[in-house]
Write a protein that holds these residues in place. Structure first.
Motif, PDB file in Angstrom:
ATOM      1  N   ALA A  48       0.803  -1.223   0.000  1.00  0.00           N
ATOM      2  CA  ALA A  48       0.000   0.000   0.000  1.00  0.00           C
ATOM      3  C   ALA A  48       0.839   1.277   0.000  1.00  0.00           C
ATOM      4  O   ALA A  48       0.456   2.260  -0.641  1.00  0.00           O
ATOM      5  N   LYS A  49       1.991   1.259   0.658  1.00  0.00           N
ATOM      6  CA  LYS A  49       2.790   2.491   0.717  1.00  0.00           C
ATOM      7  C   LYS A  49       3.312   2.919  -0.651  1.00  0.00           C
ATOM      8  O   LYS A  49       3.742   4.063  -0.815  1.00  0.00           O
ATOM      9  N   TYR A  50       3.254   2.028  -1.642  1.00  0.00           N
ATOM     10  CA  TYR A  50       3.702   2.357  -2.997  1.00  0.00           C
ATOM     11  C   TYR A  50       2.550   2.641  -3.965  1.00  0.00           C
ATOM     12  O   TYR A  50       2.792   2.970  -5.121  1.00  0.00           O
ATOM     13  N   HIS A  51       1.322   2.492  -3.524  1.00  0.00           N
ATOM     14  CA  HIS A  51       0.182   2.652  -4.432  1.00  0.00           C
ATOM     15  C   HIS A  51       0.133   4.034  -5.072  1.00  0.00           C
ATOM     16  O   HIS A  51       0.013   4.145  -6.300  1.00  0.00           O
ATOM     17  N   ALA A  52       0.174   5.076  -4.269  1.00  0.00           N
ATOM     18  CA  ALA A  52       0.044   6.433  -4.811  1.00  0.00           C
ATOM     19  C   ALA A  52       1.198   6.765  -5.756  1.00  0.00           C
ATOM     20  O   ALA A  52       0.984   7.329  -6.835  1.00  0.00           O
ATOM     21  N   ALA A  53       2.412   6.409  -5.375  1.00  0.00           N
ATOM     22  CA  ALA A  53       3.568   6.714  -6.221  1.00  0.00           C
ATOM     23  C   ALA A  53       3.531   5.922  -7.518  1.00  0.00           C
ATOM     24  O   ALA A  53       3.836   6.469  -8.598  1.00  0.00           O
ATOM     25  N   THR A  54       3.145   4.658  -7.457  1.00  0.00           N
ATOM     26  CA  THR A  54       3.073   3.842  -8.671  1.00  0.00           C
ATOM     27  C   THR A  54       1.987   4.375  -9.594  1.00  0.00           C
ATOM     28  O   THR A  54       2.180   4.473 -10.811  1.00  0.00           O
ATOM     29  N   THR A  55       0.855   4.772  -9.024  1.00  0.00           N
ATOM     30  CA  THR A  55      -0.224   5.364  -9.815  1.00  0.00           C
ATOM     31  C   THR A  55       0.249   6.661 -10.462  1.00  0.00           C
ATOM     32  O   THR A  55       0.014   6.891 -11.657  1.00  0.00           O
TER      33      THR A  55
END
Length: 100
Positions: A48-55
């Motif tokens: 989850a901690k990478y969701h926003a950055a990956t998006t």
């Protein structure tokens, strides 16, 4: 859903190489290794901690991908497993790809 990406593996495959995804995330301050990206694809999940950055990285490359899409592909049935029933809790289940 804004596109036809049905799995984490398909999302990762949008990048020309997995190393380019590593590089894109690095530009956003995330120290992610190529091995970690391989694990995401292998297990079909991005922490989850990478969701926003990956998006954000996907959108910066012009891919039609949203936070809603990220949530959906984490809760969608695994398309690689035959005979798996779609979840009735998923608002995108049983919809034609163009209807979403």
């Amino acid at each position: 859903m804004s596109n036809h990406i049905a799995s984490i593996r398909e999302l990762i495959a949008l990048w020309p190489t997995r190393q380019e995804l590593v590089n894109d995330l690095g530009k956003r301050g995330f120290d992610v290794t190529l091995g970690r990206i391989h694990k995401w694809a292998q297990f079909g999940s991005i922490p989850a901690k990478y969701h926003a950055a990956t998006t954000a990285c996907a959108q910066a490359r012009g891919f039609s991908f949203t936070a809603e899409d990220m949530a959906w592909i984490h809760h969608a049935p695994d398309r690689s497993t035959p005979n798996q029933e779609p979840s009735h809790d998923n608002p995108h289940a049983n919809t034609a790809p163009d209807a979403a």
